[in-house]
Write an enzyme that holds these catalytic residues in place. Structure first.
Site, PDB file in Angstrom:
ATOM      1  N   GLY A  41     -34.147 -87.692 -34.682  1.00  0.00           N
ATOM      2  CA  GLY A  41     -33.214 -87.041 -33.769  1.00  0.00           C
ATOM      3  C   GLY A  41     -33.577 -85.636 -33.372  1.00  0.00           C
ATOM      4  O   GLY A  41     -32.916 -85.049 -32.506  1.00  0.00           O
ATOM      5  N   GLU A  42     -34.612 -85.058 -33.957  1.00  0.00           N
ATOM      6  CA  GLU A  42     -35.026 -83.714 -33.564  1.00  0.00           C
ATOM      7  C   GLU A  42     -35.499 -83.707 -32.111  1.00  0.00           C
ATOM      8  O   GLU A  42     -36.098 -84.668 -31.634  1.00  0.00           O
ATOM      9  CB  GLU A  42     -36.153 -83.217 -34.474  1.00  0.00           C
ATOM     10  CG  GLU A  42     -35.720 -82.915 -35.890  1.00  0.00           C
ATOM     11  CD  GLU A  42     -36.858 -82.390 -36.735  1.00  0.00           C
ATOM     12  OE1 GLU A  42     -37.996 -82.270 -36.204  1.00  0.00           O
ATOM     13  OE2 GLU A  42     -36.634 -82.109 -37.931  1.00  0.00           O
ATOM     14  N   LYS A 196       5.022 -69.800 -20.266  1.00  0.00           N
ATOM     15  CA  LYS A 196       5.227 -70.858 -21.266  1.00  0.00           C
ATOM     16  C   LYS A 196       5.802 -70.265 -22.543  1.00  0.00           C
ATOM     17  O   LYS A 196       5.321 -69.252 -23.031  1.00  0.00           O
ATOM     18  CB  LYS A 196       3.906 -71.560 -21.592  1.00  0.00           C
ATOM     19  CG  LYS A 196       3.263 -72.271 -20.431  1.00  0.00           C
ATOM     20  CD  LYS A 196       2.023 -73.016 -20.886  1.00  0.00           C
ATOM     21  CE  LYS A 196       0.973 -72.073 -21.426  1.00  0.00           C
ATOM     22  NZ  LYS A 196      -0.266 -72.770 -21.856  1.00  0.00           N
ATOM     23  N   THR A 227      -8.227 -80.590 -21.907  1.00  0.00           N
ATOM     24  CA  THR A 227      -7.415 -81.800 -22.104  1.00  0.00           C
ATOM     25  C   THR A 227      -6.388 -81.988 -20.996  1.00  0.00           C
ATOM     26  O   THR A 227      -5.715 -83.010 -20.952  1.00  0.00           O
ATOM     27  CB  THR A 227      -6.689 -81.749 -23.451  1.00  0.00           C
ATOM     28  OG1 THR A 227      -5.817 -80.611 -23.473  1.00  0.00           O
ATOM     29  CG2 THR A 227      -7.680 -81.646 -24.602  1.00  0.00           C
ATOM     30  N   THR A 230      -2.026 -78.256 -20.262  1.00  0.00           N
ATOM     31  CA  THR A 230      -1.389 -77.082 -19.664  1.00  0.00           C
ATOM     32  C   THR A 230      -1.209 -77.241 -18.160  1.00  0.00           C
ATOM     33  O   THR A 230      -0.131 -76.990 -17.612  1.00  0.00           O
ATOM     34  CB  THR A 230      -2.230 -75.825 -19.951  1.00  0.00           C
ATOM     35  OG1 THR A 230      -2.245 -75.582 -21.359  1.00  0.00           O
ATOM     36  CG2 THR A 230      -1.656 -74.611 -19.250  1.00  0.00           C
TER      37      THR A 230
END
Length: 322
Positions: A41-42, A196, A227, A230
């Site tokens: 994986g390097e 808020k 996400t 907000t």
């Protein structure tokens, strides 16, 4: 006239489509390089052309997968320095790990500074970024850092589509007021702020609107959408406060977790984003309009190459009077 023979642009895996657009805009070919993996994986970097004595520009957004993209960039910087590049300039439209820019509680890291230290230790000479999460990140570096703004690009979109009429620019929180005010200045509109408040733990946020949005087109602006919690709640609050329609805009579309579902089910009419982060097909929404940052980044690269000021790039290209 620029001596383009003295510069080379290379793309890593973070945002190859944007790198190609930038190269096409400047009218030079992308440099030849490959990013491969060893069996464990390097990361292995192979550069297939000489960069000796050249001004090298590496295009890499450190978005998901953040750690892989960051490590690719660090290894590529090292490769360019060891290949005798004259300068190694980082074109990083999206600067990952930027949200931890200060200590807000005990035993918390400042990852934005850590990334800055790693880029400099690897051998970067300059960083060109776009809408850093916190402007003070520029001060974490001891090399030049140019932080371009997404607001002029977004303003161009809204102005060219006539969406500044009867509009109000909205900041989804108090921290984004400066950004909202800049967009409002370009568009000649008032601003509003979503205030808020969470009354107590595990109780839904109460949103109050500071400013008049009733009967107006509300245009929310933020630096990033992660996400989308907000911005979708803010859009609903604006609609409940009497806004006729709600548009949302952001420079960086992180869109993690439930973001796409939330945005699809929201009252947002249209979502205007830039291509600073390359989006896979499953994250592309029907209500999304993309604004490319390639011309802005391309102009900035050429200004750097020609030792010219970047300040003209902080203005909108579209005149509201037209």
């Amino acid at each position: 006239m620029s001596d383009k023979d003295q510069m080379k642009i290379f793309a890593l895996n973070g945002n190859k489509p944007l790198a190609q657009k930038i190269a096409d805009y400047i009218n030079i070919p992308l440099g030849k390089s490959d990013v491969e993996r060893f069996s464990d994986g390097e990361i292995q970097i192979n550069v297939s052309e000489s960069v000796r004595g050249k001004d090298v520009y590496l295009v890499q957004s450190t978005s998901e997968p953040v750690n892989d993209n960051l490590m690719e960039l660090l290894i590529m910087i090292d490769a360019m320095r060891r290949a005798s590049a004259k300068t190694v300039n980082i074109v990083m439209p999206y600067y990952g790990y930027a949200r931890q820019d200060r200590k807000t509680q005990a035993r918390e890291p400042i990852t934005a500074k850590l990334v800055a230290d790693m880029l400099q230790a690897a051998g970067a000479h300059r960083v060109l970024s776009l809408d850093l999460h916190a402007p003070q990140i520029q001060g974490f570096f001891d090399i030049p850092v140019d932080n371009l703004m997404g607001a002029p690009l977004l303003a161009d979109y809204f102005l060219s589509h006539g969406l500044n009429k009867d509009a109000v620019v909205v900041s989804p929180d108090h921290g984004g007021v400066t950004r909202a005010r800049k967009l409002a200045e370009f568009m000649h509109t008032p601003i509003a702020i979503v205030d808020k408040r969470r009354p107590k733990a595990n109780v839904a946020e109460v949103m109050n609107i500071i400013g008049d949005v009733k009967g107006k087109r509300a245009i929310i602006i933020d630096d990033m959408i992660d996400t989308a919690g907000t911005i979708t709640l803010a859009a609903q609050a604006l609609k409940d406060a009497g806004a006729t329609e709600v548009y949302a805009s952001a420079t960086h579309a992180v869109l993690s977790g439930p973001a796409t579902e939330r945005l699809n089910n929201s009252v947002i009419k249209s979502l205007i984003l830039t291509d600073s982060i390359n989006q896979p097909a499953e994250k592309q929404l029907d209500k999304t309009e993309l604004v490319s940052v390639a011309p802005l980044m391309g102009d900035a690269i050429m200004a750097i190459q020609d030792h010219k000021a970047l300040s003209p790039l902080f203005n909108t290209r579209y005149e509201a009077e037209k």
